[in-house]
Write a protein that holds these residues in place. Structure first.
Motif, PDB file in Angstrom:
ATOM      1  N   THR A  60       3.414   7.742  17.072  1.00  0.00           N
ATOM      2  CA  THR A  60       3.066   9.095  16.647  1.00  0.00           C
ATOM      3  C   THR A  60       1.634   9.103  16.134  1.00  0.00           C
ATOM      4  O   THR A  60       1.305   8.371  15.196  1.00  0.00           O
ATOM      5  N   GLY A  61       0.807   9.937  16.728  1.00  0.00           N
ATOM      6  CA  GLY A  61      -0.579  10.036  16.300  1.00  0.00           C
ATOM      7  C   GLY A  61      -0.711  10.780  14.987  1.00  0.00           C
ATOM      8  O   GLY A  61       0.152  11.586  14.613  1.00  0.00           O
ATOM      9  N   SER A  62      -1.786  10.531  14.280  1.00  0.00           N
ATOM     10  CA  SER A  62      -2.020  11.180  12.991  1.00  0.00           C
ATOM     11  C   SER A  62      -2.266  12.673  13.148  1.00  0.00           C
ATOM     12  O   SER A  62      -2.229  13.418  12.174  1.00  0.00           O
ATOM     13  N   GLU A  63      -2.493  13.123  14.379  1.00  0.00           N
ATOM     14  CA  GLU A  63      -2.766  14.536  14.634  1.00  0.00           C
ATOM     15  C   GLU A  63      -1.508  15.325  15.019  1.00  0.00           C
ATOM     16  O   GLU A  63      -1.601  16.511  15.332  1.00  0.00           O
ATOM     17  N   GLU A  64      -0.349  14.663  15.016  1.00  0.00           N
ATOM     18  CA  GLU A  64       0.899  15.364  15.356  1.00  0.00           C
ATOM     19  C   GLU A  64       1.068  16.567  14.445  1.00  0.00           C
ATOM     20  O   GLU A  64       1.001  16.460  13.229  1.00  0.00           O
ATOM     21  N   GLU A  65       1.244  17.757  15.036  1.00  0.00           N
ATOM     22  CA  GLU A  65       1.289  18.993  14.259  1.00  0.00           C
ATOM     23  C   GLU A  65       2.690  19.459  13.915  1.00  0.00           C
ATOM     24  O   GLU A  65       2.861  20.282  13.017  1.00  0.00           O
ATOM     25  N   GLU A  66       3.704  18.946  14.595  1.00  0.00           N
ATOM     26  CA  GLU A  66       5.076  19.356  14.308  1.00  0.00           C
ATOM     27  C   GLU A  66       5.662  18.431  13.241  1.00  0.00           C
ATOM     28  O   GLU A  66       5.974  17.279  13.520  1.00  0.00           O
ATOM     29  N   PRO A  67       5.787  18.914  12.004  1.00  0.00           N
ATOM     30  CA  PRO A  67       6.213  18.036  10.905  1.00  0.00           C
ATOM     31  C   PRO A  67       7.538  17.324  11.138  1.00  0.00           C
ATOM     32  O   PRO A  67       7.716  16.190  10.704  1.00  0.00           O
ATOM     33  N   SER A  68       8.452  17.947  11.839  1.00  0.00           N
ATOM     34  CA  SER A  68       9.760  17.324  12.043  1.00  0.00           C
ATOM     35  C   SER A  68       9.694  16.140  13.013  1.00  0.00           C
ATOM     36  O   SER A  68      10.653  15.375  13.124  1.00  0.00           O
ATOM     37  N   LEU A  69       8.558  15.973  13.706  1.00  0.00           N
ATOM     38  CA  LEU A  69       8.411  14.891  14.671  1.00  0.00           C
ATOM     39  C   LEU A  69       7.491  13.778  14.190  1.00  0.00           C
ATOM     40  O   LEU A  69       7.196  12.850  14.930  1.00  0.00           O
ATOM     41  N   VAL A  70       7.028  13.855  12.955  1.00  0.00           N
ATOM     42  CA  VAL A  70       6.076  12.868  12.458  1.00  0.00           C
ATOM     43  C   VAL A  70       6.767  11.577  12.028  1.00  0.00           C
ATOM     44  O   VAL A  70       6.318  10.483  12.355  1.00  0.00           O
ATOM     45  N   GLU A  71       7.851  11.689  11.294  1.00  0.00           N
ATOM     46  CA  GLU A  71       8.383  10.530  10.588  1.00  0.00           C
ATOM     47  C   GLU A  71       9.344   9.676  11.415  1.00  0.00           C
ATOM     48  O   GLU A  71      10.336  10.163  11.947  1.00  0.00           O
ATOM     49  N   TYR A  76       7.208   7.764   6.579  1.00  0.00           N
ATOM     50  CA  TYR A  76       6.350   6.889   7.399  1.00  0.00           C
ATOM     51  C   TYR A  76       6.430   7.259   8.874  1.00  0.00           C
ATOM     52  O   TYR A  76       7.501   7.587   9.380  1.00  0.00           O
ATOM     53  N   ARG A  77       5.287   7.135   9.552  1.00  0.00           N
ATOM     54  CA  ARG A  77       5.243   7.352  11.000  1.00  0.00           C
ATOM     55  C   ARG A  77       4.990   6.024  11.708  1.00  0.00           C
ATOM     56  O   ARG A  77       4.376   5.114  11.143  1.00  0.00           O
ATOM     57  N   LEU A  78       5.457   5.931  12.941  1.00  0.00           N
ATOM     58  CA  LEU A  78       5.179   4.773  13.783  1.00  0.00           C
ATOM     59  C   LEU A  78       3.744   4.906  14.286  1.00  0.00           C
ATOM     60  O   LEU A  78       3.401   5.898  14.941  1.00  0.00           O
ATOM     61  N   ILE A  79       2.917   3.923  13.973  1.00  0.00           N
ATOM     62  CA  ILE A  79       1.493   3.981  14.329  1.00  0.00           C
ATOM     63  C   ILE A  79       1.330   4.091  15.844  1.00  0.00           C
ATOM     64  O   ILE A  79       1.914   3.308  16.602  1.00  0.00           O
ATOM     65  N   HIS A  80       0.528   5.046  16.275  1.00  0.00           N
ATOM     66  CA  HIS A  80       0.254   5.237  17.698  1.00  0.00           C
ATOM     67  C   HIS A  80      -0.653   4.118  18.201  1.00  0.00           C
ATOM     68  O   HIS A  80      -1.572   3.685  17.491  1.00  0.00           O
ATOM     69  N   VAL A  81      -0.415   3.667  19.437  1.00  0.00           N
ATOM     70  CA  VAL A  81      -1.222   2.573  19.997  1.00  0.00           C
ATOM     71  C   VAL A  81      -2.707   2.902  19.989  1.00  0.00           C
ATOM     72  O   VAL A  81      -3.536   2.023  19.789  1.00  0.00           O
ATOM     73  N   GLY A  82      -3.052   4.168  20.171  1.00  0.00           N
ATOM     74  CA  GLY A  82      -4.453   4.563  20.178  1.00  0.00           C
ATOM     75  C   GLY A  82      -5.136   4.462  18.819  1.00  0.00           C
ATOM     76  O   GLY A  82      -6.362   4.478  18.735  1.00  0.00           O
ATOM     77  N   GLU A  83      -4.340   4.353  17.764  1.00  0.00           N
ATOM     78  CA  GLU A  83      -4.872   4.239  16.401  1.00  0.00           C
ATOM     79  C   GLU A  83      -4.604   2.868  15.797  1.00  0.00           C
ATOM     80  O   GLU A  83      -4.930   2.609  14.644  1.00  0.00           O
ATOM     81  N   TYR A  84      -4.017   1.987  16.588  1.00  0.00           N
ATOM     82  CA  TYR A  84      -3.544   0.717  16.035  1.00  0.00           C
ATOM     83  C   TYR A  84      -4.685  -0.178  15.546  1.00  0.00           C
ATOM     84  O   TYR A  84      -4.609  -0.737  14.440  1.00  0.00           O
ATOM     85  N   ALA A  85      -5.737  -0.312  16.343  1.00  0.00           N
ATOM     86  CA  ALA A  85      -6.854  -1.175  15.939  1.00  0.00           C
ATOM     87  C   ALA A  85      -7.469  -0.678  14.633  1.00  0.00           C
ATOM     88  O   ALA A  85      -7.799  -1.473  13.738  1.00  0.00           O
ATOM     89  N   GLU A  86      -7.609   0.630  14.498  1.00  0.00           N
ATOM     90  CA  GLU A  86      -8.144   1.224  13.272  1.00  0.00           C
ATOM     91  C   GLU A  86      -7.234   0.924  12.081  1.00  0.00           C
ATOM     92  O   GLU A  86      -7.696   0.583  10.988  1.00  0.00           O
ATOM     93  N   LEU A 110       4.321   0.741  10.453  1.00  0.00           N
ATOM     94  CA  LEU A 110       4.484   2.121  10.015  1.00  0.00           C
ATOM     95  C   LEU A 110       3.446   2.406   8.930  1.00  0.00           C
ATOM     96  O   LEU A 110       3.077   1.517   8.164  1.00  0.00           O
ATOM     97  N   THR A 111       3.007   3.663   8.849  1.00  0.00           N
ATOM     98  CA  THR A 111       2.072   4.046   7.797  1.00  0.00           C
ATOM     99  C   THR A 111       2.357   5.482   7.378  1.00  0.00           C
ATOM    100  O   THR A 111       3.108   6.200   8.032  1.00  0.00           O
ATOM    101  N   ASN A 112       1.733   5.870   6.266  1.00  0.00           N
ATOM    102  CA  ASN A 112       1.810   7.261   5.821  1.00  0.00           C
ATOM    103  C   ASN A 112       0.391   7.756   5.554  1.00  0.00           C
ATOM    104  O   ASN A 112      -0.583   7.032   5.792  1.00  0.00           O
ATOM    105  N   TYR A 113       0.279   8.974   5.045  1.00  0.00           N
ATOM    106  CA  TYR A 113      -1.059   9.534   4.844  1.00  0.00           C
ATOM    107  C   TYR A 113      -1.734   9.013   3.586  1.00  0.00           C
ATOM    108  O   TYR A 113      -2.878   9.308   3.316  1.00  0.00           O
ATOM    109  N   GLY A 114      -1.029   8.174   2.817  1.00  0.00           N
ATOM    110  CA  GLY A 114      -1.612   7.554   1.627  1.00  0.00           C
ATOM    111  C   GLY A 114      -2.040   6.122   1.883  1.00  0.00           C
ATOM    112  O   GLY A 114      -2.326   5.382   0.947  1.00  0.00           O
ATOM    113  N   SER A 115      -2.085   5.711   3.140  1.00  0.00           N
ATOM    114  CA  SER A 115      -2.431   4.346   3.537  1.00  0.00           C
ATOM    115  C   SER A 115      -1.498   3.301   2.939  1.00  0.00           C
ATOM    116  O   SER A 115      -1.915   2.195   2.596  1.00  0.00           O
ATOM    117  N   ASP A 116      -0.222   3.656   2.797  1.00  0.00           N
ATOM    118  CA  ASP A 116       0.817   2.674   2.506  1.00  0.00           C
ATOM    119  C   ASP A 116       1.327   2.195   3.863  1.00  0.00           C
ATOM    120  O   ASP A 116       1.274   2.929   4.847  1.00  0.00           O
TER     121      ASP A 116
END
Length: 194
Positions: A60-71, A76-86, A110-116
């Motif tokens: 799940t990318g950090s730009e996902e706009e549908e809240p019910s599909l983030v976690e 926590y969200r599953l880190i998207h491959v496109g954001e993994y290196a970052e 997995l990560t959240n918006y607080g960098s946990d």
């Protein structure tokens, strides 16, 4: 544990997720092992857990706009491959700030918006665990005794209705029951005893 043994557990987790949120598994996109291997780098062996997960989904990318599909799990969200290196770099910075001595391999999952983070950890002697790392306080805390126990426990959270949808349709959990189930499935993990 080999990838071929973890993959069915992850598939079961996706099926159980779909029981509460039918659109969620599809929102994770198709698997992309090449992208995750590139992000992890050739100097680090791709753990079976990451191979099992990212062979089936992209995250799940950090730009996902549908809240019910983030976690992926509550909070926590599953880190998207496109954001993994970052996210590897963010995690490395946090570990450095905490004075982590590098005794093993730590990779984000997995990560959240607080960098946990919830991380894959392989010790120098080859023991594999899944750990929690809070950005603001605490060190790596073992949550799950192994990658297999991580997936097994998450499936059990669905089976025992630890996870549920709140009145707004977002994934939530019964914290008391989560602690009981987590401790029962991961007796060596200190996290659940706290």
């Amino acid at each position: 544990m080999p990838t071929q043994e973890l993959k069915p557990q992850f598939e079961q987790y996706l099926q159980l997720s779909a029981g509460l949120r039918p659109e969620y598994p599809g929102s994770l996109g198709a698997g992309n092992l090449d992208a995750i291997r590139e992000a992890v780098g050739s100097s680090t062996e791709l753990p079976a857990l990451l191979e099992a997960v990212y062979s089936l989904v992209s995250g799940t990318g950090s730009e996902e706009e549908e809240p019910s599909l983030v976690e992926f799990i509550p909070g926590y969200r599953l880190i998207h491959v496109g954001e993994y290196a970052e996210q590897i770099q963010v995690l490395a910075g946090i570990l450095e700030d905490k004075g982590y001595n590098g005794g093993g391999t730590v990779l984000p999952l997995l990560t959240n918006y607080g960098s946990d983070f919830i991380c894959y950890f392989r010790s120098a002697d080859g023991e594999e665990r899944v750990c929690d790392l809070l950005h603001d306080f605490g060190d790596l805390a073992v949550m799950y005794d192994s990658p297999a126990k991580f997936l097994e426990t998450l499936c059990e959270f669905y089976k025992q209705e630890v996870y549920f949808l709140d009145e707004d349709g977002y994934l939530d959990c019964d914290l008391v029951l989560e602690g009981e189930v987590g401790a029962a499935f991961n007796p060596a993990a200190t996290y659940w005893a706290e």
